[in-house]
Scaffold this active site. Structure first.
Site, mmCIF file in Angstrom:
data_model
loop_
_atom_site.group_PDB
_atom_site.id
_atom_site.type_symbol
_atom_site.label_atom_id
_atom_site.label_comp_id
_atom_site.label_asym_id
_atom_site.label_seq_id
_atom_site.Cartn_x
_atom_site.Cartn_y
_atom_site.Cartn_z
ATOM 1 N N GLY A 270 2.259 6.378 8.277
ATOM 2 C CA GLY A 270 3.405 6.311 7.370
ATOM 3 C C GLY A 270 4.829 5.509 7.746
ATOM 4 N N GLU A 312 -1.527 8.721 12.808
ATOM 5 C CA GLU A 312 -2.216 7.639 12.593
ATOM 6 C C GLU A 312 -1.531 6.354 12.142
ATOM 7 O OE1 GLU A 312 -5.930 10.460 10.314
ATOM 8 O OE2 GLU A 312 -4.318 9.543 9.333
ATOM 9 N N PRO A 313 -0.873 5.889 12.754
ATOM 10 C CA PRO A 313 0.067 4.500 12.347
ATOM 11 C C PRO A 313 -0.880 3.204 11.965
ATOM 12 C CG PRO A 313 0.186 4.896 14.533
ATOM 13 C CD PRO A 313 -0.370 5.750 14.064
ATOM 14 N N ARG A 315 0.436 0.414 9.571
ATOM 15 C CA ARG A 315 1.658 -0.798 9.349
ATOM 16 C C ARG A 315 2.377 -0.886 10.479
ATOM 17 N NH1 ARG A 315 3.471 -1.412 4.161
ATOM 18 N NH2 ARG A 315 2.624 0.610 3.497
ATOM 19 N N ARG A 368 0.730 -6.970 -2.575
ATOM 20 C CA ARG A 368 1.854 -5.986 -2.570
ATOM 21 C C ARG A 368 2.809 -6.093 -3.504
ATOM 22 N NH1 ARG A 368 4.345 -4.466 1.221
ATOM 23 N NH2 ARG A 368 4.038 -2.079 1.112
ATOM 24 N N CYS A 399 -2.919 -16.785 -12.109
ATOM 25 C CA CYS A 399 -2.878 -16.801 -13.567
ATOM 26 C C CYS A 399 -2.178 -15.733 -13.980
ATOM 27 C CB CYS A 399 -4.100 -17.096 -14.355
ATOM 28 S SG CYS A 399 -4.637 -18.849 -14.029
ATOM 29 N N TYR A 429 -1.822 -4.444 5.303
ATOM 30 C CA TYR A 429 -2.080 -4.317 3.811
ATOM 31 C C TYR A 429 -1.846 -5.662 3.009
ATOM 32 C CZ TYR A 429 -1.747 0.319 5.364
ATOM 33 O OH TYR A 429 -1.860 1.564 6.023
HETATM 34 C C1 LIG Z 1 -4.763 9.163 5.900
HETATM 35 C C2 LIG Z 1 -3.946 7.808 6.172
HETATM 36 N N1 LIG Z 1 -3.665 7.849 7.529
HETATM 37 C C3 LIG Z 1 -2.647 6.570 8.082
HETATM 38 C C4 LIG Z 1 -2.338 5.772 7.157
HETATM 39 C C5 LIG Z 1 -1.507 4.752 7.590
HETATM 40 O O1 LIG Z 1 -0.385 4.584 7.055
HETATM 41 P P1 LIG Z 1 0.681 3.411 7.422
HETATM 42 O O2 LIG Z 1 -0.023 2.117 7.687
HETATM 43 O O3 LIG Z 1 1.765 3.664 6.679
HETATM 44 O O4 LIG Z 1 0.961 3.867 9.019
HETATM 45 C C6 LIG Z 1 -2.490 5.752 5.907
HETATM 46 C C7 LIG Z 1 -2.194 4.975 4.604
HETATM 47 O O5 LIG Z 1 -1.332 5.182 4.023
HETATM 48 C C8 LIG Z 1 -3.316 6.898 5.246
HETATM 49 O O6 LIG Z 1 -3.883 7.033 3.758
HETATM 50 N N1 LIG Z 2 -1.484 -0.182 0.580
HETATM 51 C C1 LIG Z 2 -0.304 0.315 0.933
HETATM 52 C C2 LIG Z 2 -0.212 1.530 1.949
HETATM 53 C C3 LIG Z 2 -1.400 1.928 2.298
HETATM 54 C C4 LIG Z 2 -1.604 3.335 1.558
HETATM 55 C C5 LIG Z 2 -2.656 3.922 2.283
HETATM 56 N N2 LIG Z 2 -2.672 5.396 1.959
HETATM 57 C C6 LIG Z 2 0.749 -0.548 1.245
HETATM 58 O O1 LIG Z 2 0.424 -1.871 1.155
HETATM 59 O O2 LIG Z 2 1.802 -0.523 1.263
#
Ligand SMILES: Cc1ncc(COP(=O)(O)O)c(C=O)c1O
Ligand SMILES: N[C@@H](CCCC[NH3+])C(=O)O
Length: 475
Positions: A270, A312-313, A315, A368, A399, A429
């Site tokens: 996150g 668990e990163p 993004r 997004r 469209c 994403y």
């Molecule tokens: C359970 C879980 N772990 C890890 C992530 C990875 O999050 P981020 O890509 O924001 O680091 C997500 C997505 O939000 C998730 O749902």
């Molecule tokens: N899909 C979302 C984040 C991932 C959510 C997964 N739990 C985004 O583009 O920001």
């Protein structure tokens, strides 16, 4: 140059609308001597010529360096509080066999969230013991495959799943390690759809129900409880939410220790990244240290050992490494009537111009902005220009009026059809949320490194789309 009243407050007309702001672009992005944008030494025009547009471009060294930096930062922070750490790359952000290998080669674990992601990880040759398997509704077939493959940890997200996983493990003669996803109730400061620990949503087990779920897990010989799991949401800048989640989980974790061992604690991903100049990102060393110290404080207060820590990163590893290249097609100046509060001074114009620049992709390659009103930035990639900056909105070709790529950006006013446009920070994403809306073909993904480019995901062709239509292809 004054700012356009239609620009959001955080966006000022820049003195140079060609400049690449630090932190938004991958480390290998730079202007060449002629002014063109290049990625890891590969010119935008060369990429567009070879692979077409739209095109996803991933800077391999940048992605590898971010993975390495997060892993080593978290390991150091964990070591300082007397424990060890595991970093899972969250494959949902962007996964293909090549990226899975980059992550494995640096010693990261890999988190998958469906049978499809599991298939990619296994095809990449990732050691199944290093995989975590997520999902609030894994099918019985997916659970079976994961157990059979020897996945290191399955994250349980409901009461029903406990028995399903226990049965699958018994069928395969295994003891399956599991985590329990907890809804900590921490309200992360992010878009509503990106927050995953508010009370009224589908993920996790409420804190109060964790003991009964853990008892149930412990009642099965084919399951081994690895620990609790929390993921409060995505694109989070304020790290206090992680500390709060750690505190709440350790409180339950400590109580559960009476019934047996719980070696680990996983606090999810996150961590926010910069998409525009408005986004201020704390160094990942600070964030990971904050998490480790919060866990250690909470454990210390209860006199229990600090568990092995996991995060668990997704993004923050792959997002800034990516960019999307588009070609500008049409341009339209739209006269917009201003609300009274939008007028800059008494007597100033009651209208303003918003330049709509349409590109050859859109919500099919980046959903997004349509999903979360996510902000992005952009630069002309094929050249620089001395023209004054003009406020533009970059739109796609779908469209839908909500099909926007960049909601607001200042670009040189002479932007013209045929210019290449680059949107940074699209590594996470975008490909993974892509679609075939309006039967657009999904673009390829190319990795760039040391002046070389290579395809790591093939682009779709119209034949790929037609092949699925039994009216065209009866087989
Ligand atoms: C359970 C879980 N772990 C890890 C992530 C990875 O999050 P981020 O890509 O924001 O680091 C997500 C997505 O939000 C998730 O749902
Ligand atoms: N899909 C979302 C984040 C991932 C959510 C997964 N739990 C985004 O583009 O920001």
């Amino acid at each position: 140059m004054t700012s356009n009243p239609l620009a959001p407050e955080w966006l000022q007309a820049p003195s140079d609308a060609n400049a690449l702001h630090d932190g938004i672009w991958s480390s290998g992005a730079a202007r060449t001597a002629s002014g063109e944008l290049a990625f890891a030494g590969v010119r935008a025009s060369e990429l567009a010529e070879r692979y077409g547009t739209p095109l996803y471009v991933v800077d391999e060294q940048d992605a590898r360096a971010r993975a390495h930096r997060i892993r080593t930062a978290f390991e150091a922070a964990a070591s300082d509080v007397g424990t060890t750490a595991k970093v899972y790359y969250a494959g949902k952000a962007f996964l293909c066999t090549e990226v899975a290998r980059w992550m494995s080669e640096d010693g990261l674990h890999l988190d998958v969230a469906s049978g499809g992601e599991l298939a990619v990880a296994l095809a990449a040759g990732v050691d199944p013991a290093l995989l975590g398997f997520h999902g609030n509704n894994k099918s019985i077939a997916e659970i079976d495959r994961a157990v059979q493959a020897g996945v290191g940890a399955i994250v349980i997200d409901s009461w029903i799943e406990i028995e399903r996983i226990a049965d699958a493990a018994a069928r395969h003669g295994r003891v399956q390690a599991v985590r329990l996803r907890v809804n900590s109730g921490v309200h992360a400061h992010t878009h509503d759809y990106l927050a995953t620990a508010r009370e009224d949503q589908k993920f996790g087990i409420p804190l109060a129900d964790v003991p009964s779920h853990v008892d149930r897990i412990r009642s099965f010989k084919s399951l081994r409880l690895l620990g609790l799991h929390s993921h409060i949401g995505s694109q989070i800048f304020n790290p206090s939410g992680f500390a709060e989640a750690a505190e709440r989980l350790i409180a339950v974790h400590a109580e559960l220790l009476d019934g047996g061992e719980i070696p680990e604690l996983n606090l999810g991903g996150g961590f926010g990244i910069a998409y525009t100049v408005a986004d201020e990102v704390a160094p990942i060393e600070e964030v990971t240290r904050g998490i480790a110290e919060a866990v250690a404080r909470a454990a210390g207060a209860r006199g229990i050992p600090v568990p092995v820590l996991a995060i668990e990163p997704g993004r923050s590893i792959i997002g800034p490494a990516g960019a999307t290249l588009y070609e500008v097609g049409t341009i339209k100046d739209v006269v917009v009537a201003l609300e009274s509060e939008e007028r800059t001074a008494p007597g100033s114009s009651s209208t303003a111009i918003r330049k709509y620049v349409s590109v050859d992709g859109g919500m099919s390659d980046n959903a997004r902005p349509a999903l979360y009103e996510a902000d992005y930035s952009a630069r002309i990639a094929s050249r620089t220009s001395d023209a004054d900056p003009a406020l533009v909105r970059v739109a796609g070709k779908h469209c839908e009026s909500g099909d926007l790529v960049v909601l607001a950006e200042y670009l040189p006013a002479d932007i013209a059809p045929g210019d290449l446009l680059a949107v940074p920070a699209t590594g996470a994403y975008c490909f993974s949320l892509s679609s075939n809306y309006n039967y657009l073909t999904r673009p390829p993904v190319v990795a760039v490194r040391d002046g070389e480019a290579r395809v790591i995901v093939r682009g779709e062709t119209e034949d790929d789309l037609l092949a699925r239509d039994p009216g065209v292809n009866p087989r």
